[in-house]
Scaffold this active site. Structure first.
Site, PDB file in Angstrom:
ATOM      1  CG  ASN A  28      -2.080  -1.001   0.969  1.00  9.68           C
ATOM      2  OD1 ASN A  28      -2.993  -0.739   0.200  1.00  9.68           O
ATOM      3  ND2 ASN A  28      -2.003  -2.153   1.613  1.00  9.68           N
ATOM      4  CG  HIS A 139      -9.823  -1.886   9.001  1.00  8.81           C
ATOM      5  ND1 HIS A 139      -8.895  -2.749   9.542  1.00  8.81           N
ATOM      6  CD2 HIS A 139     -11.033  -2.360   9.369  1.00  8.81           C
ATOM      7  CE1 HIS A 139      -9.527  -3.706  10.193  1.00  8.81           C
ATOM      8  NE2 HIS A 139     -10.817  -3.507  10.108  1.00  8.81           N
ATOM      9  CD  GLU A 208      -5.725  -4.041   1.602  1.00 13.65           C
ATOM     10  OE1 GLU A 208      -4.579  -4.309   1.193  1.00 13.65           O
ATOM     11  OE2 GLU A 208      -6.169  -4.503   2.663  1.00 13.65           O
TER      12      GLU A 208
HETATM   13  N1  LIG Z   1      -6.033   4.417  17.899  1.00 14.59           N
HETATM   14  C1  LIG Z   1      -6.002   3.755  16.737  1.00 14.59           C
HETATM   15  N2  LIG Z   1      -4.864   3.129  16.370  1.00 14.59           N
HETATM   16  C2  LIG Z   1      -4.844   2.458  15.186  1.00 14.59           C
HETATM   17  C3  LIG Z   1      -5.995   2.363  14.390  1.00 14.59           C
HETATM   18  C4  LIG Z   1      -7.173   3.053  14.809  1.00 14.59           C
HETATM   19  O1  LIG Z   1      -8.216   3.050  14.102  1.00 14.59           O
HETATM   20  N3  LIG Z   1      -7.129   3.730  15.975  1.00 14.59           N
HETATM   21  N4  LIG Z   1      -5.984   1.583  13.226  1.00 14.59           N
HETATM   22  C5  LIG Z   1      -4.905   0.606  13.253  1.00 14.59           C
HETATM   23  C6  LIG Z   1      -4.776  -0.321  12.112  1.00 14.59           C
HETATM   24  N5  LIG Z   1      -5.490  -1.528  12.506  1.00 14.59           N
HETATM   25  C7  LIG Z   1      -6.576  -1.823  11.743  1.00 14.59           C
HETATM   26  O2  LIG Z   1      -6.896  -1.148  10.755  1.00 14.59           O
HETATM   27  C8  LIG Z   1      -5.047  -2.319  13.590  1.00 14.59           C
HETATM   28  C9  LIG Z   1      -3.710  -2.673  13.660  1.00 14.59           C
HETATM   29  C10 LIG Z   1      -3.255  -3.446  14.736  1.00 14.59           C
HETATM   30  C11 LIG Z   1      -4.134  -3.867  15.719  1.00 14.59           C
HETATM   31  C12 LIG Z   1      -3.594  -4.659  16.874  1.00 14.59           C
HETATM   32  O3  LIG Z   1      -4.305  -5.435  17.509  1.00 14.59           O
HETATM   33  N6  LIG Z   1      -2.302  -4.418  17.154  1.00 14.59           N
HETATM   34  C13 LIG Z   1      -1.633  -5.046  18.320  1.00 14.59           C
HETATM   35  C14 LIG Z   1      -0.324  -5.672  17.877  1.00 14.59           C
HETATM   36  C15 LIG Z   1      -0.591  -6.640  16.739  1.00 14.59           C
HETATM   37  C16 LIG Z   1       0.734  -7.050  16.080  1.00 14.59           C
HETATM   38  O4  LIG Z   1       1.783  -6.465  16.417  1.00 14.59           O
HETATM   39  O5  LIG Z   1       0.661  -7.946  15.206  1.00 14.59           O
HETATM   40  C17 LIG Z   1      -1.282  -3.968  19.322  1.00 14.59           C
HETATM   41  O6  LIG Z   1      -1.093  -2.793  18.897  1.00 14.59           O
HETATM   42  O7  LIG Z   1      -1.129  -4.355  20.495  1.00 14.59           O
HETATM   43  C18 LIG Z   1      -5.468  -3.522  15.644  1.00 14.59           C
HETATM   44  C19 LIG Z   1      -5.935  -2.737  14.575  1.00 14.59           C
HETATM   45  C20 LIG Z   1      -3.592   1.288  13.493  1.00 14.59           C
HETATM   46  N7  LIG Z   1      -3.684   1.856  14.798  1.00 14.59           N
HETATM   47  N1  LIG Z   2      -5.863  -3.391  10.598  1.00 13.01           N
HETATM   48  C1  LIG Z   2      -4.905  -2.928   9.645  1.00 13.01           C
HETATM   49  C2  LIG Z   2      -4.655  -3.980   8.611  1.00 13.01           C
HETATM   50  O1  LIG Z   2      -5.018  -5.125   8.774  1.00 13.01           O
HETATM   51  N2  LIG Z   2      -4.011  -3.561   7.538  1.00 13.01           N
HETATM   52  C3  LIG Z   2      -3.720  -4.460   6.462  1.00 13.01           C
HETATM   53  O2  LIG Z   2      -2.346  -4.809   6.480  1.00 13.01           O
HETATM   54  C4  LIG Z   2      -1.953  -5.098   5.142  1.00 13.01           C
HETATM   55  C5  LIG Z   2      -0.698  -4.320   4.856  1.00 13.01           C
HETATM   56  O3  LIG Z   2      -0.206  -4.691   3.609  1.00 13.01           O
HETATM   57  P1  LIG Z   2       1.058  -3.888   3.017  1.00 13.01           P
HETATM   58  O4  LIG Z   2       2.096  -3.864   4.092  1.00 13.01           O
HETATM   59  O5  LIG Z   2       1.435  -4.710   1.807  1.00 13.01           O
HETATM   60  O6  LIG Z   2       0.586  -2.504   2.670  1.00 13.01           O
HETATM   61  C6  LIG Z   2      -3.089  -4.676   4.237  1.00 13.01           C
HETATM   62  O7  LIG Z   2      -3.857  -5.797   3.847  1.00 13.01           O
HETATM   63  C7  LIG Z   2      -3.908  -3.797   5.124  1.00 13.01           C
HETATM   64  O8  LIG Z   2      -5.280  -3.757   4.832  1.00 13.01           O
END
Ligand SMILES: Nc1nc2c(c(=O)[nH]1)N[C@@H](CN(C=O)c1ccc(C(=O)N[C@@H](CCC(=O)O)C(=O)O)cc1)CN2
Ligand SMILES: NCC(=O)N[C@@H]1O[C@H](COP(=O)([O-])[O-])[C@@H](O)[C@H]1O
Length: 225
Positions: A28, A139, A208
């Site tokens: 992305n 997302h 995406e």
């Molecule tokens: N405050 C916010 N922070 C983030 C958002 C948001 O909307 N509000 N979006 C996320 C991206 N995301 C989904 O789109 C997302 C990414 C990660 C997690 C999560 O559970 N992360 C864990 C660690 C997971 C890992 O390291 O593999 C964590 O942070 O403890 C949930 C949603 C970006 N941030």
């Molecule tokens: N909740 C956030 C989440 O799941 N994001 C997802 O991580 C991937 C990143 O791909 P990329 O590193 O190739 O851009 C993408 O599929 C994006 O939608």
């Protein structure tokens, strides 16, 4: 924290700056890089930050001569095992400071989370908002559905259970509540009977790559008004 800065910087651009946060492959991010390069996205990516050292997106950024920083959470967990502020809050405070202390020609109008897998706390969101910088996130789900990690897999499983006929992708504003911010743009992706998870992931990634550019463009256009 480690930062790499190419030797030359275009400090004369009148295009809005964006900083991109990543954690992985960076496909992305690549879509954004390509859109800036072919001028379909009137913006400049001035810095890329990853919370994972192995993120291939760091290679993509360096190949495009975009400065990068690896901002590592592990030292914070060691130095803030059970403290206030928490490791996450101190990490987020320093992440905001990193961005806010960028040189003027790198300072962003917009921060784009592109596969950024770290939940941001108000320790980051508040100082960034106070500086007038918006944060958006890509997302792989529709508004109000499958918030959090592994959204594509959970949608695919729900489809196999016959619970849904479609999922989708959205770009939304980032607020403290995860994936609950105002939707900027979304696109439905139909589920196909018998399709593998990998097949759905491939179709979702294609959506995406277009939507992250469209969502970024819409927000930047709105900033100018
Ligand atoms: N405050 C916010 N922070 C983030 C958002 C948001 O909307 N509000 N979006 C996320 C991206 N995301 C989904 O789109 C997302 C990414 C990660 C997690 C999560 O559970 N992360 C864990 C660690 C997971 C890992 O390291 O593999 C964590 O942070 O403890 C949930 C949603 C970006 N941030
Ligand atoms: N909740 C956030 C989440 O799941 N994001 C997802 O991580 C991937 C990143 O791909 P990329 O590193 O190739 O851009 C993408 O599929 C994006 O939608």
């Amino acid at each position: 924290m480690s930062t790499s800065t190419p030797s030359t910087q275009d400090s004369l651009s009148t295009l809005p700056n964006i900083v991109v946060l990543i954690s992985g492959n960076g496909s992305n991010l690549q879509a954004l890089i390509d859109a800036c390069a072919n001028h379909t996205l009137p913006a400049r990516i001035t810095h890329v930050i990853s919370n994972r050292k192995s993120a291939y997106g760091l290679v993509r950024a360096s190949t495009a001569s975009i400065p990068t920083t690896y901002h590592n959470l592990v030292p914070y967990k060691k130095s803030h095992p059970n403290s206030i502020p928490t490791a996450r809050e101190q990490y987020d405070t320093d992440l905001a400071s990193l961005i806010l202390s960028l040189p003027a020609f790198q300072k962003p109008a917009l921060i784009v989370c592109a596969g950024w897998m770290h939940i941001l706390t108000p320790a980051f969101l508040t100082p960034i908002a106070e500086a007038g910088i918006k944060v958006i996130n890509l997302h792989p789900a529709l508004p109000g559905e499958f918030a959090g990690a592994e959204a594509i897999k959970r949608a695919w499983e729900a489809g196999r259970r016959g619970e849904i006929k479609r999922t989708g992708v959205m770009v939304h504003e980032v607020i403290a509540e995860v994936d609950a911010g105002e939707c900027v743009v979304s696109r439905e992706v139909e589920l196909r009977e018998g399709e593998s998870l990998e097949g759905l992931e491939g179709r979702m990634h294609e959506v995406e790559h277009g939507l992250i550019v469209e969502g970024t463009r819409r927000v930047l256009e709105g900033l100018g008004k």
